[in-house]
Design an enzyme around this catalytic site. Structure first.
Site, mmCIF file in Angstrom:
data_model
loop_
_atom_site.group_PDB
_atom_site.id
_atom_site.type_symbol
_atom_site.label_atom_id
_atom_site.label_comp_id
_atom_site.label_asym_id
_atom_site.label_seq_id
_atom_site.Cartn_x
_atom_site.Cartn_y
_atom_site.Cartn_z
ATOM 1 N N HIS A 93 -44.959 -1.243 5.120
ATOM 2 C CA HIS A 93 -44.288 -2.508 4.786
ATOM 3 C C HIS A 93 -43.076 -2.269 3.881
ATOM 4 C CE1 HIS A 93 -47.541 -5.182 6.352
ATOM 5 N NE2 HIS A 93 -48.309 -4.160 6.054
ATOM 6 N N ASN A 166 -50.902 -10.775 7.184
ATOM 7 C CA ASN A 166 -50.025 -10.362 8.285
ATOM 8 C C ASN A 166 -49.765 -11.561 9.198
ATOM 9 O OD1 ASN A 166 -49.670 -7.670 7.606
ATOM 10 N ND2 ASN A 166 -51.317 -6.927 8.919
HETATM 11 FE FE1 HDE Z 1 -51.828 -3.141 3.288
HETATM 12 N N1 HDE Z 1 -50.952 -1.859 1.962
HETATM 13 N N2 HDE Z 1 -53.387 -1.865 3.470
HETATM 14 N N3 HDE Z 1 -52.666 -4.300 4.740
HETATM 15 N N4 HDE Z 1 -50.288 -4.371 3.156
HETATM 16 C C1 HDE Z 1 -49.776 -2.041 1.360
HETATM 17 O O1 HDE Z 1 -49.389 -1.673 -0.906
HETATM 18 C C2 HDE Z 1 -53.659 -0.833 2.661
HETATM 19 C C3 HDE Z 1 -53.851 -4.105 5.370
HETATM 20 C C4 HDE Z 1 -50.172 -5.586 3.756
HETATM 21 O O2 HDE Z 1 -44.949 -7.296 0.671
HETATM 22 C C5 HDE Z 1 -49.490 -1.009 0.314
HETATM 23 O O3 HDE Z 1 -47.847 -2.188 -2.470
HETATM 24 C C6 HDE Z 1 -54.935 -0.246 2.977
HETATM 25 C C7 HDE Z 1 -54.263 -5.277 6.080
HETATM 26 C C8 HDE Z 1 -48.916 -6.187 3.413
HETATM 27 O O4 HDE Z 1 -45.202 -5.756 -0.851
HETATM 28 C C9 HDE Z 1 -50.745 -0.139 0.344
HETATM 29 C C10 HDE Z 1 -55.415 -0.962 4.027
HETATM 30 C C11 HDE Z 1 -53.278 -6.200 5.854
HETATM 31 C C12 HDE Z 1 -48.290 -5.274 2.556
HETATM 32 C C13 HDE Z 1 -51.577 -0.808 1.397
HETATM 33 C C14 HDE Z 1 -54.448 -1.975 4.339
HETATM 34 C C15 HDE Z 1 -52.287 -5.569 5.025
HETATM 35 C C16 HDE Z 1 -49.172 -4.157 2.417
HETATM 36 C C17 HDE Z 1 -48.195 -0.280 0.464
HETATM 37 C C18 HDE Z 1 -56.712 -0.747 4.774
HETATM 38 C C19 HDE Z 1 -53.185 -7.622 6.401
HETATM 39 C C20 HDE Z 1 -46.926 -5.411 1.927
HETATM 40 C C21 HDE Z 1 -47.327 -0.735 -0.684
HETATM 41 C C22 HDE Z 1 -57.870 -0.673 3.954
HETATM 42 C C23 HDE Z 1 -54.233 -8.475 5.913
HETATM 43 C C24 HDE Z 1 -46.997 -6.126 0.608
HETATM 44 C C25 HDE Z 1 -48.161 -1.611 -1.463
HETATM 45 C C26 HDE Z 1 -45.612 -6.418 0.104
HETATM 46 C C27 HDE Z 1 -48.916 -3.046 1.619
HETATM 47 C C28 HDE Z 1 -52.805 -0.385 1.681
HETATM 48 C C29 HDE Z 1 -54.612 -2.878 5.417
HETATM 49 C C30 HDE Z 1 -51.106 -6.261 4.624
HETATM 50 C C31 HDE Z 1 -50.503 1.342 0.626
HETATM 51 C C32 HDE Z 1 -55.536 0.944 2.271
HETATM 52 C C33 HDE Z 1 -55.559 -5.473 6.886
HETATM 53 C C34 HDE Z 1 -48.376 -7.529 3.888
HETATM 54 O O5 HDE Z 1 -51.416 -0.163 -0.881
#
Ligand code: HDE
Length: 705
Positions: A93, A166
């Site tokens: 993202h 999302n």
């Molecule tokens: Fe994320 N995700 N994610 N994700 N995600 C990040 O956090 C992560 C997941 C989502 O506008 C990171 O600050 C793991 C689902 C958005 O700044 C990180 C898992 C959904 C954004 C991270 C998921 C998301 C992130 C990268 C599985 C939808 C952007 C930078 C366990 C519900 C937020 C940060 C923004 C960002 C980890 C799965 C949505 C790496 C470990 C499911 C919208 O921490």
């Protein structure tokens, strides 16, 4: 004697060494002029230490053509700061755009939760909302085929609530353990560092082919949901089940849904591809421009509420994030609206530094045992420690709560606060004003007995990977199914490893045998690959028409942008009439002309243009019109940019209002006018056609799988 530095630097005296007044004028001349042009009262430029700066053009040198001096603390401070301007981009993202606004509750959930943000009707809670693509780097384009992030930070009176969702209600994987593998597979391949921002490559599909739990999300990813028309026309989903807790400590499960006021709209794939060349910032620009003109993007927040007992009756496990709850099963209840009405003042300070975390929830909202959510509760704080450089990132203005906050956390990199007093521990008796925990107001977790057996296991209730993928595919309209099948053919055609292509088509057989056959045909496979063994029988779940897009497009021009092509000699009255009619129904109108200075109209007036023809292709508009003299039409019929303008608009199923003068261009583009091609004098006919796409045209302009 006034000295003007020549190419060889002819000034004989160092400008910083007490220059003569004439010399000082020469050296500062340009900057002074600029300041006068800008007008206003300018504060004195200083270093970070507050030292006033006399010369912001020249570094300190031993002589005019001599070496620079280490003593130049002004240059060193400026360059050092510049050298450290970037921070690590988000692992996923990374590319995003954000805006400020508010959330207003319209229906109270008091029965289910104590959270004030969900119980106090009419109160406007400030929000900061960031939309993003997932796979590309921060500098990648806005319009690849990709899932979009939809993150909302609510600054509630009981602390920040981050709903980090999302634009798709399910996810690729069931367990956080697989997230690094998924992300490694979808991002650019590690040896060659391409492709950027695209899932159409071997490693992603290799992973998919070996992880059948991805199949439902893959259906969504291959649908038109991942090529949205704008950020304003996307839905948003909290994905996981969360819990609401009421004053009695009782729990209700909840899923969160955002629905755009403008309705959901997508592009067509060829258009999305061409947008990547036409405007890298297509979505960011659209969001910015809509806020600038006061056309504020708005979403309705709805909830699906259900109990543990309801959940037991579902033919799937709601704790499995690869499953959705069809709204035909649990209806959506609208509870409020979000309006985005202010663009950030500074991209870095706000959009880049904002730190969302699904673990940020106020009292009254709690987590479910979804294993993906549980992993996310750890990940976000951890990644922010390295991305933002230390434990005090919550003090950055965009991250700080807007309610009072007090604790004993102290020191660390970039501490911005200056705590007073002797007491930085608890319990203490030396000061009367130190913070204490509160049973009455504090956060409470849902208390749940857990008598399970510890282990690394996938519950059996997570074993069905195909039924909802089938439900999604079969719920789509025939055209959407064709888009989905064609997207699979496009993506798999970029996969060079034959066994990976075959394995994916094998899985598709479980989703829908006809889909598998269509994709196999599109890939030129001689035989249908075998379907893999599956332990669970695939269920034919009731279809969910609510999952379609095309049928649900709102018949409105609000939020849509129409381009009118004009050139020298165009009839100004025709342009003005058309523009008036379009603006009356809420459309934004932009004038395009061969030269950005505008067109000299038939009556001699100059009509300024918003865009130059060659730099403003029709992909950036929802519908196009032209008012051209026959002479100019004949000239432009030999101009590729003009011919492509109409050919693309036609191919992208857009309404076209083409005057007689334009006919030569249409002919040059091989366009056979259909019901979606009207005369600009027929403004109402054009408005009716522009409210949707000309879906009937699609089979005539491209072969879909
Ligand atoms: Fe994320 N995700 N994610 N994700 N995600 C990040 O956090 C992560 C997941 C989502 O506008 C990171 O600050 C793991 C689902 C958005 O700044 C990180 C898992 C959904 C954004 C991270 C998921 C998301 C992130 C990268 C599985 C939808 C952007 C930078 C366990 C519900 C937020 C940060 C923004 C960002 C980890 C799965 C949505 C790496 C470990 C499911 C919208 O921490």
């Amino acid at each position: 004697m006034a000295r003007t530095p020549t190419a060889r630097g002819a000034a004989t005296k160092s400008p910083s060494a007490a220059p003569s007044s004439t010399q000082a004028d020469t050296y500062r001349g340009n900057a002074g002029e600029l300041q006068q042009q800008a007008g206003g009262k300018h504060p004195v430029l200083t270093t970070q230490q507050g030292i006033p700066v006399a010369d912001n053009q020249n570094s300190l040198r031993s002589s005019p053509r001599g070496p620079g001096l280490l003593e130049d603390f002004i240059l060193r401070e400026k360059i050092t700061h510049f050298d450290h301007e970037r921070i690590p981009e988000r692992i996923v993202h990374a590319r995003g755009s954000a805006a400020h606004g508010f959330f207003e509750l319209t229906h109270s959930l008091k029965q289910h939760t104590t959270a004030k943000v969900l119980t106090e009707i009419g109160v406007q809670t400030p929000v900061f909302t960031r939309f993003s693509t997932v796979a590309g780097g921060a500098g990648s384009v806005d319009t690849p085929r990709d899932v979009r992030g939809f993150s909302v930070k609510f600054y509630t009176p009981e602390g920040n609530w981050d709903l980090v969702g999302n634009n798709i209600p399910v996810f690729f994987i069931q367990d956080a353990m697989k997230f690094p593998d998924l992300v490694h597979a979808v991002k650019m391949e590690p040896d060659r560092a391409f492709p950027q921002a695209a899932s159409a490559h071997d490693t992603f599909w290799d992973f998919v082919s070996l992880m059948p739990e991805t199949m439902h999300m893959v259906m969504w990813q291959m649908s038109d949901r991942t090529i949205p028309r704008s950020l304003r026309t996307m839905e948003g989903f909290g994905v996981h089940s969360f819990r609401l807790l009421n004053a009695a400590g009782e729990s209700t499960f909840v899923k969160f849904h955002w629905r755009p006021k403008l309705g959901i709209q997508s592009t067509v794939w060829d258009e999305a591809l061409k947008l990547q060349a036409a405007d890298n910032d297509f979505h960011r620009r659209d969001l910015f421009e809509s806020i600038e003109r006061g056309d504020f993007p708005e979403w309705e927040l709805s909830v699906q509420l259900f109990t543990e007992e309801d959940a037991e009756r579902f033919p799937f496990d709601h704790l499995d994030p690869t499953k959705l709850i069809p709204e035909e099963l649990i209806p959506l209840q609208p509870i409020g609206r979000m309006v985005l009405n202010r663009w950030p003042d500074n991209f870095f300070a706000e959009t880049e530094q904002v730190a969302y975390c699904p673990a940020n929830v106020p009292p009254g909202i709690d987590f479910s045992n979804d294993p993906l959510l549980q992993g996310r509760l750890f990940s976000y704080l951890d990644t922010q420690l390295s991305r933002l450089g230390g434990p005090n990132f919550a003090q950055i203005p965009i991250n700080a709560p807007k309610c009072p906050f007090h604790n004993m956390q102290r020191d660390g990199h970039m501490q911005m606060q200056v705590p007073k007093g002797r007491v930085n521990y608890e319990p203490s008796s030396l000061q009367g004003d130190t913070p204490r925990a509160s049973q009455a107001q504090g956060f409470r977790h849902f208390t749940q007995a857990d008598d399970g057996v510890k282990g690394r296991v996938r519950p059996e209730s997570f074993a069905d990977h195909y039924s909802q993928a089938r439900m999604f595919f079969r719920s789509q309209s025939p055209l959407e199914q064709a888009h989905l099948a064609s997207a699979l053919v496009f993506e798999l055609s970029k996969v060079t490893t034959v066994h990976v292509r075959e394995a994916v088509v094998g899985h598709l057989q479980h989703v829908d045998a006809e889909l598998a056959q269509r994709v196999a045909n599109g890939l030129g496979m001689q035989a249908l690959p075998p379907a893999p063994h599956t332990t669970e029988p695939v269920q034919d779940l009731p279809l969910s028409p609510a999952l379609r897009i095309i049928d649900r497009m709102k018949p409105t021009l609000q939020g849509r942008c129409i381009g009118i092509l004009v050139a020298d000699g165009s009839n100004g009255m025709s342009v003005a009439n058309l523009r008036k009619a379009l603006e009356k129904v809420g459309a934004t109108v932009k004038i395009v002309s061969p030269k950005v200075g505008g067109a000299l109209l038939k009556d001699g007036t100059l009509l300024p243009a918003d865009g130059q023809l060659a730099g403003t292709p029709s992909v950036v508009f929802d519908a196009v019109a032209s008012v051209l003299s026959p002479d100019m039409g004949a000239v432009l019929a030999k101009e590729a940019a003009a011919v492509d303008w109409f050919r693309d608009a036609f191919g992208h199923l857009k309404a076209i209002a083409a005057c007689k003068g334009t006919r030569a261009i249409l002919e040059a583009g091989g366009i056979e006018p259909d019901a979606g091609v009207v005369d600009p004098a027929d403004a109402q006919g054009f408005i009716a056609a522009a409210q949707t796409r000309q879906w009937d045209r699609e089979p005539k302009v491209r072969t879909l799988a």
